[in-house]
Design a protein around this motif. Structure first.
Motif, PDB file in Angstrom:
ATOM      1  N   TYR A  25     -79.665  -5.386 -16.384  1.00  0.00           N
ATOM      2  CA  TYR A  25     -79.410  -6.667 -17.050  1.00  0.00           C
ATOM      3  C   TYR A  25     -79.743  -6.632 -18.546  1.00  0.00           C
ATOM      4  O   TYR A  25     -79.065  -7.239 -19.370  1.00  0.00           O
ATOM      5  N   LEU A  26     -80.809  -5.927 -18.889  1.00  0.00           N
ATOM      6  CA  LEU A  26     -81.349  -5.973 -20.251  1.00  0.00           C
ATOM      7  C   LEU A  26     -81.140  -4.631 -20.955  1.00  0.00           C
ATOM      8  O   LEU A  26     -81.853  -3.669 -20.674  1.00  0.00           O
ATOM      9  N   PRO A  27     -80.186  -4.554 -21.865  1.00  0.00           N
ATOM     10  CA  PRO A  27     -79.963  -3.279 -22.554  1.00  0.00           C
ATOM     11  C   PRO A  27     -81.103  -2.999 -23.548  1.00  0.00           C
ATOM     12  O   PRO A  27     -81.837  -3.920 -23.913  1.00  0.00           O
ATOM     13  N   PRO A  28     -81.240  -1.759 -23.979  1.00  0.00           N
ATOM     14  CA  PRO A  28     -82.281  -1.466 -24.975  1.00  0.00           C
ATOM     15  C   PRO A  28     -82.048  -2.289 -26.244  1.00  0.00           C
ATOM     16  O   PRO A  28     -80.914  -2.644 -26.562  1.00  0.00           O
ATOM     17  N   TYR A  29     -83.142  -2.557 -26.940  1.00  0.00           N
ATOM     18  CA  TYR A  29     -83.093  -3.408 -28.129  1.00  0.00           C
ATOM     19  C   TYR A  29     -82.355  -2.708 -29.265  1.00  0.00           C
ATOM     20  O   TYR A  29     -82.718  -1.611 -29.687  1.00  0.00           O
ATOM     21  N   GLU A  30     -81.307  -3.346 -29.724  1.00  0.00           N
ATOM     22  CA  GLU A  30     -80.549  -2.829 -30.877  1.00  0.00           C
ATOM     23  C   GLU A  30     -80.704  -3.837 -32.011  1.00  0.00           C
ATOM     24  O   GLU A  30     -80.013  -4.847 -32.054  1.00  0.00           O
ATOM     25  N   PRO A  31     -81.634  -3.583 -32.921  1.00  0.00           N
ATOM     26  CA  PRO A  31     -81.937  -4.625 -33.909  1.00  0.00           C
ATOM     27  C   PRO A  31     -80.785  -4.868 -34.891  1.00  0.00           C
ATOM     28  O   PRO A  31     -80.024  -3.963 -35.220  1.00  0.00           O
ATOM     29  N   ARG A  32     -80.716  -6.078 -35.339  1.00  0.00           N
ATOM     30  CA  ARG A  32     -79.735  -6.456 -36.340  1.00  0.00           C
ATOM     31  C   ARG A  32     -80.185  -5.978 -37.724  1.00  0.00           C
ATOM     32  O   ARG A  32     -79.379  -5.701 -38.595  1.00  0.00           O
ATOM     33  N   GLN A  33     -81.472  -5.949 -37.922  1.00  0.00           N
ATOM     34  CA  GLN A  33     -82.059  -5.454 -39.171  1.00  0.00           C
ATOM     35  C   GLN A  33     -83.339  -4.729 -38.778  1.00  0.00           C
ATOM     36  O   GLN A  33     -84.020  -5.132 -37.844  1.00  0.00           O
ATOM     37  N   MET A  78     -75.737  -1.951 -41.643  1.00  0.00           N
ATOM     38  CA  MET A  78     -76.533  -3.017 -41.028  1.00  0.00           C
ATOM     39  C   MET A  78     -75.933  -4.384 -41.373  1.00  0.00           C
ATOM     40  O   MET A  78     -75.623  -4.651 -42.527  1.00  0.00           O
ATOM     41  N   ASP A  79     -75.738  -5.195 -40.358  1.00  0.00           N
ATOM     42  CA  ASP A  79     -75.214  -6.543 -40.563  1.00  0.00           C
ATOM     43  C   ASP A  79     -76.405  -7.453 -40.824  1.00  0.00           C
ATOM     44  O   ASP A  79     -76.980  -8.037 -39.924  1.00  0.00           O
ATOM     45  N   LYS A  80     -76.797  -7.502 -42.087  1.00  0.00           N
ATOM     46  CA  LYS A  80     -78.092  -8.101 -42.411  1.00  0.00           C
ATOM     47  C   LYS A  80     -78.019  -9.621 -42.457  1.00  0.00           C
ATOM     48  O   LYS A  80     -77.009 -10.190 -42.832  1.00  0.00           O
ATOM     49  N   PRO A  81     -79.135 -10.255 -42.120  1.00  0.00           N
ATOM     50  CA  PRO A  81     -79.182 -11.716 -42.247  1.00  0.00           C
ATOM     51  C   PRO A  81     -78.956 -12.127 -43.702  1.00  0.00           C
ATOM     52  O   PRO A  81     -79.444 -11.472 -44.615  1.00  0.00           O
ATOM     53  N   PHE A  82     -78.266 -13.206 -43.870  1.00  0.00           N
ATOM     54  CA  PHE A  82     -77.919 -13.699 -45.197  1.00  0.00           C
ATOM     55  C   PHE A  82     -79.169 -14.031 -46.015  1.00  0.00           C
ATOM     56  O   PHE A  82     -80.095 -14.669 -45.533  1.00  0.00           O
TER      57      PHE A  82
END
Lengths: 417, 340, 541
Positions: free
Chosen positions: A187-195, C1-5
């Motif tokens: 259910y929970l994939p590994p964390y892929e951060p946005r930043q 990286m799709d960074k926060p604004f």
């Protein structure tokens, strides 16, 4: 796997199954058993690849969580009450930075007077902090919501507070189905951060933003939170597919079909309310229930859809907006705006005051007759407060309130019932 | 200690570089390829000691970590002037969270790096290092709890405090690092005892030493080699480390912008600011005063002490400040032949 | 990286913010004139050649040095080094031993056989240099390097002039002198010895010279009237020192009195001592403070046993003794007779009262102006007669080897320009790099290196060189004591101390540049430049 265990323990197991990478906590009742359990699992080697950090305050707990989450680690912490307030600055910061931290709030009253028992004042004080807030009705849901919370937080890159009633759930032994690691992994994939703070791709996180862009940043926080209203039903559905049970979602009706009177509440009190409603339905009352699972973002449309046929709505809430009345009810009223429905605010269970079936029966029957005030306090000892108000009127130096009331009640130790 | 007793090289290691030194003996700052961790275009005041100290320290840490460095920054001048949207001056991964939590944020980053290293099969000692930094307000006052917590847990963080003796970002108010007699916006030079009162304040390096963490050092922007050596040394050590750097503030101190380094030098040469090192709770050495000077030399160029040098000089106040400096000299063995 | 604004930013993006616009003052690099250079009569770029010596590149240092002065080994021995008197380092500890480093470089050049580069092109012009003393040799050297054909006509049997006939061997060994003269001749300069120019215009005409540089020196010892009996030998110092170069050493006896207070008096007294005099007594009419001789030479002479009668004049020379009168200084510091007399035993009296110039070669040359026994020259070193230039002791100036060398260089440059039909315009002088322009903090403590000195017994009996040289190690050390006043020595301070990274390092030997896009004009670089090579100038706003 079915287990008879303490709510805290069940949550600890659920969190561990989510493979957190950094856990930090500062002891405060009633969340302590959760992090104690996790600490033991990390130290004992059951929970691998995880750092458990004993910090010096809740402010540090959330700050450590900010750091580890920004560095790309799945991060968990838990707190309650004063602790949540002490970390408040960091609570806002975590959401402002868009960090998907999952935090359990074992709901508890806020002092003064100091009180360790359950109500929702702590979590609701942070309702505008930019976190998603989910309230568990029972320990099974608490387990399930934590698993969903990580999914939700990481997808939206926003932090999530999973709220569960202190003691009533955290310390209650109930039968709980603890999922398997395979199920959670599916259910929970590994964390892929946005930043992420990564030397290979450096960025500066946490810039100072002036009037030229601050509104936009805040709008985006709002817009992102609103996305949760679409995601949560999807994730709940996926959850059902993997785990085979309904859990989570936005809000849930119970016995609402044809109800003139709908009772709205959050958390464990829904169980008591449902029992009372069952009994009243059997007696022929047109009464039903709306349980709100997701408080932030507030599911305005779903709440309106659920309530719009009722003649009256009674919001039974474990919080008090001092000087106004209710917090949840204020939100409910907004959902019902322009509809000819009376909304009653009933403040109940503050500081662990028991909400009994008997009181609820009486309350709901009066409510059906529209015989309650717009804002009322369940089981308030009117004689006690009147006496104190009179005392204050009579004496300038009337002394500390809490101590005076306790003296009147004739007890020195707090009691639940 | 950290000054190398070089064969005589015209300026020895007092200058930043020196073409006569072997390349490996030159400073990080002398290299044309230095990182410039905090790049041009930042909005620090002219002659900002903190901007300078930050580049000195972070460049040295970058060098020591081979560019594998992450920085957590407390709120304050350094944060505000370096990262006003839409521009940042930082060239390394950098995060600003709050005023009082830089040490804790750094702890979190270090924990994350450790887990990632383990998960990548590279063991529990991560290649990526973590530095936290803040001003004296963010370190000695509002961030002190988190700092102490990071110390006592011996988290693998190098914390660098840039001490300019006050809350300069908010308009020069007193902090617990403001020296006695100094005028700030909240310790004005009025009344019978003008300026900051005597007998208050705290010297966090000494408190850091009391935590018995692996490494504590003080430095100034006037002694680049010493500063770099300390940062590099700190980077060879795992666990909690603390470096406290005196960074003059032209604005807050009421000094000419070109006097930044000179004032740092005078702070050290008068004994006002002791430059020393400690390991595991024991002071291990101090940077000796080269040419001992009376405190007046340090005080007089600064308008924050102007009330001491009016028509009737406050000799008794100057004498108290001299006594504090003399105590430092004795305590930290700042003169040749000192015990440290 | 799709960074926060807005809250997350790309690294280093602040380069978009040109903080240079904040500036009201800007730093500029400049070269200031080091005091040593300003003080050098030979116009040496001392800081410039020390710069190379500091890095151990002695040949580059020697080449930089000899751009201005072809006689470093000689200079390193006989120059009275006014550079050291001006050196800013004396305000820190002690002046840089410039003279000893110069000598080291000169000796190194002789040892290694370094030669001057031959001129790349010939001018086709011929220049006559009269006199092979320091001024003539210097002029010949510079003229030759400028491509002119040079002939030196020397009246004496050897080149060197006063360097040979005035300075004793113990100060200037003759092999050193010979080596440096030879290196100049190796450039193609023709030296005609025993060739006295009796009439300059005739010599120029005969030799088809386009110009001439006269540097005949001042070789005629001044006399003073001293009533004397026949028995007492009275000679002049120049003759004594000159005869030291011949086969027959002068016979001065056991008790020698030297009359005068200049360096020549000291030289001759020390020479007498070495020739076996038991007593060498200098009689001087004023006090030690007023004595024109350099103090270190007086000191060395006293160490060697030379005695001095201060405040004394010789009234009479008799049979084996002289009578001296005690003097007293008046209010204005002039010596006045006291009427008090004393006798001294003396086998000979050597007069060291100064020298005159033999100007006979100029007889009949129109346009010349002669004043006080010297030829007057213009700022371009040309006499009143076009094409005839003069320098050294025969023109009005201080009479030292270094001044003479400077005259030779200056004259050569003007002769070169004159021959081309133009005028030589020296580059404008930089402003002086005074001590107040420096930030001396940065210089390491480094006491002056003393040259080894010959032990006293050998100094009293032999003509071995008294002052030794530095070895490579301490010459390097000494060179590195140079503060490089006013001239960037690439210490990287400006590059390091800029809070705005607004200094660009251009690489070894190329110094630095300001990046005015970001320089806020704080002035830290200028304040922290050790050598005063940056100044702040107001921006036009």
């Amino acid at each position: 796997m079915l287990k008879q265990c303490e709510g805290s323990h069940a949550v600890a197991e659920a969190v561990a199954l989510c493979r957190p990478e950094v856990i930090c906590a500062y002891p405060i009742s009633p969340q302590t058993h959760i992090v104690e359990g996790l600490g033991e699992m990390v130290k004992g080697g059951e929970l691998k690849d995880c750092e458990f950090i004993n910090v010096e305050s809740e402010f540090a707990a959330m700050s450590v969580a900010i750091g580890s989450s920004a560095a790309g680690a799945r991060t968990y912490t838990a707190t309650a009450s004063q602790g949540l307030l002490f970390m408040a600055e960091a609570v806002y910061n975590a959401s402002g930075l868009g960090l998907p931290i999952v935090m359990t709030v074992a709901n508890r009253a806020i002092g003064a007077p100091i009180n360790i028992w359950n109500d929702h004042t702590d979590a609701l004080s942070q309702r505008d902090a930019g976190w998603l807030q989910i309230f568990a009705e029972n320990n099974q849901e608490a387990v399930d919501l934590h698993i969903q919370a990580f999914r939700l937080a990481e997808e939206l890159s926003l932090p999530v507070m999973v709220c569960m009633d202190g003691f009533i759930l955290t310390h209650a032994y109930e039968r709980v189905d603890i999922p398997s690691q395979e199920q959670v992994d599916a259910y929970l994939p590994p964390y892929e951060p946005r930043q992420v703070l990564d030397p290979q791709a450096p960025v500066s996180i946490g810039a100072m933003v002036g009037p030229e862009a601050f509104m936009e940043v805040r709008y985006l926080a709002h817009a992102k939170q609103m996305q949760a209203l679409e995601r949560i039903p999807e994730y709940a559905a996926e959850f059902k597919a993997v785990f085979g049970r309904d859990s989570g979602g936005l809000c849930h009706t119970y016995q609402a079909e044809g109800a003139d009177t709908l009772i709205v509440a959050m958390g464990s009190v829904l169980g008591t309310i449902k029992d009372v409603v069952d009994e009243m339905r059997e007696a022929g009352h047109k009464i039903g229930v709306l349980g709100i699972t997701l408080f932030r973002p507030f599911p305005i449309k779903q709440v309106r859809d659920a309530l719009h046929r009722a003649k009256r709505v009674v919001v039974l809430e474990k919080s008090l907006a001092v000087g106004l009345g209710g917090i949840v009810s204020t939100n409910v009223r907004m959902a019902l705006s322009a509809l000819p429905i009376d909304v009653y605010t009933v403040v109940a269970g503050l500081g662990g005051r028991a909400i009994t079936k008997r009181s609820l029966h009486a309350l709901f029957r009066k409510a059906e007759k529209d015989d309650i005030d717009a804002v009322s306090f369940l089981d308030l000892n009117h004689a006690l407060v009147d006496k104190h108000l009179a005392r204050e009127k009579a004496h300038r130096r009337s002394g500390p309130v809490a101590e005076a009331l306790l003296r009147e009640v004739g007890t020195v130790a707090a009691k639940i019932a | 200690m950290s000054h190398q007793p070089v064969k005589f090289y015209q300026t020895g290691t007092f200058t930043v570089g020196n073409r006569l030194l072997a390349p490996e003996e030159r400073s990080v700052q002398a290299s044309a390829k230095r990182f410039n961790s905090i790049n041009s275009g930042h909005r620090a005041c002219q002659g900002c000691g903190e901007a300078l100290g930050a580049r000195y320290a972070i460049d040295a840490a970058m060098e020591a970590s081979h560019g594998q460095l992450v920085c957590a920054n407390a709120t304050g001048c350094l944060e505000v002037f370096s990262t006003p949207y839409p521009e940042t001056s930082w060239q390394l991964p950098w995060i600003h969270s709050l005023f009082g939590n830089a040490a804790a944020v750094a702890t979190g980053i270090a924990a994350a790096m450790k887990v990632k290293s383990i998960k990548a099969g590279k063991g529990p000692v991560p290649a990526t290092r973590v530095v936290a930094q803040g001003g004296d307000g963010g370190t000695t006052d509002i961030g002190f709890g988190c700092l102490s917590g990071m110390f006592e847990r011996n988290d693998d963080v190098l914390y660098i405090c840039y001490d300019n003796g006050g809350y300069m970002n908010t308009g020069v108010q007193r902090s617990s690092a403001t020296p006695p007699a100094a005028r700030t916006a909240t310790t004005m030079a009025v009344g019978p005892e003008p300026g900051n009162v005597f007998g208050q304040g705290k010297f966090v390096p000494a408190i850091a030493v009391a935590h018995e963490i692996p490494y504590v050092a003080t430095a100034t922007v006037a002694d680049l080699r010493d500063l770099e050596a300390k940062v590099k040394k700190a980077m060879t050590i795992r666990g909690a480390r603390y470096i406290h750097i005196l960074v003059p503030c032209p604005l807050g101190w009421g000094a000419a912008s070109h006097e930044t380094i000179k004032l740092a030098r005078l702070a050290k040469e008068t004994g006002v600011f002791p430059v020393f090192e400690a390991e595991h709770g024991e002071i291990t050495g101090s940077l000796k005063i080269r040419r001992k000077l009376p405190v007046e030399e340090y005080l007089r160029p600064q308008k924050r002490y102007a009330h001491l040098f009016g028509k009737q000089p406050r000799v008794e106040v100057i004498a108290r400040l001299q006594a504090l400096a003399d105590r430092n000299v004795k305590k930290y063995g700042l003169l040749d032949g000192g015990t440290l | 990286m799709d960074k926060p604004f807005a809250i997350t930013l790309d690294p280093g993006s602040s380069l978009a913010n040109r903080t240079g616009s904040w500036r009201t003052y800007k730093p500029v690099y400049l070269d200031r004139l080091p005091p040593c250079n300003a003080a050098c009569p030979a116009g040496e770029n001392i800081q410039g050649w020390l710069y190379h010596a500091e890095s151990g590149d002695y040949e580059a240092a020697w080449r930089a040095l000899t751009e201005n002065n072809p006689l470093p080994a000689i200079m390193g021995r006989v120059c009275y080094h006014p550079c050291e008197g001006a050196c800013n380092r004396q305000h820190i500890d002690a002046a840089v031993g410039i003279n000893s480093v110069e000598r080291f470089l000169g000796d190194e050049a002789i040892k290694r056989g370094w030669a001057f580069p031959k001129p790349e092109k010939k001018s086709g012009k011929r220049v006559l240099v009269v006199g092979a003393g320091p001024s003539g040799l210097s002029a010949a050297y510079h003229l030759a390097r400028l491509g002119h054909e040079v002939e030196i006509h020397e009246a004496g049997p050897y080149a060197g002039g006063m360097m040979r006939f005035g300075i004793p061997q113990y100060r200037l060994p003759r092999d050193v002198l010979n080596a440096e003269v030879k290196r100049i001749l190796d450039l193609g300069v023709v030296l005609r010895l025993d060739t006295k120019v009796a009439n300059i215009r005739e010599s120029m005409q005969v030799g088809k010279f386009d110009a001439a540089f006269l540097a005949v020196g001042a070789h005629i010892g001044k006399r003073a009237f001293i009533p004397a009996g026949d028995a007492t030998k009275i000679v002049d110092a120049v003759s004594v020192l000159r005869s030291m170069e011949g086969e027959e050493k002068p016979m001065l006896g056991r008790r020698v009195v030297v009359y005068g207070g200049g360096n020549t008096a000291i030289d001759v007294a020390r020479t007498a001592k070495r020739l076996g005099a038991t007593e060498a007594i200098i009689v001087y009419r004023r006090t030690r403070e007023k004595m024109p001789a350099h103090d270190f030479e007086v000191e060395e002479a006293l160490q060697e046993g030379v005695m001095v009668k201060w405040l004394s004049t010789i009234k009479q020379a008799g049979e084996g003794e002289i009578t001296i009168e005690k003097m007293a200084l008046d209010d204005k510091g002039f010596p006045q007779p006291t009427g008090e007399f004393e006798t001294l035993a003396a086998d000979s009296v050597v007069l060291a009262l100064g020298q005159d110039v033999d100007l006979s070669l100029l007889d009949g040359v129109p346009g010349l102006e002669i004043k006080d026994g010297t030829v007057q020259v213009g700022p371009n070193m040309m006499t009143g007669h076009a094409g005839i230039f003069a320098g050294g002791d025969m023109v009005p100036s201080e009479r030292t080897v270094t001044v003479a060398v400077g005259h030779g260089k200056k004259a050569a440059r003007h002769i070169d320009a004159w021959l081309a039909g133009g005028a030589y315009a020296p580059a404008p002088k930089h402003e002086l790099a005074g001590f107040e322009k420096l930030n001396p903090w940065y210089y390491s403590e480094a006491p002056h290196t003393l040259r080894p000195t010959l032990d006293i017994i050998r100094r009293q009996s032999t003509f071995e060189e008294v002052q030794g040289g530095l070895d490579e190690g301490n010459a390097l050390f000494e060179a590195r004591r140079c503060l490089s006043c006013g001239n960037c020595f690439e210490c990287d301070n400006c590059y390091g101390v800029c809070p705005d990274n607004a200094v660009i390092k251009l690489g070894p030997g190329k110094r630095f540049e300001f990046n005015y896009d970001y320089c806020k004009g704080c002035g830290v670089c200028a304040a922290e430049c050790p050598c005063g090579a940056i100044k702040m100038v107001a921006e036009d706003i």
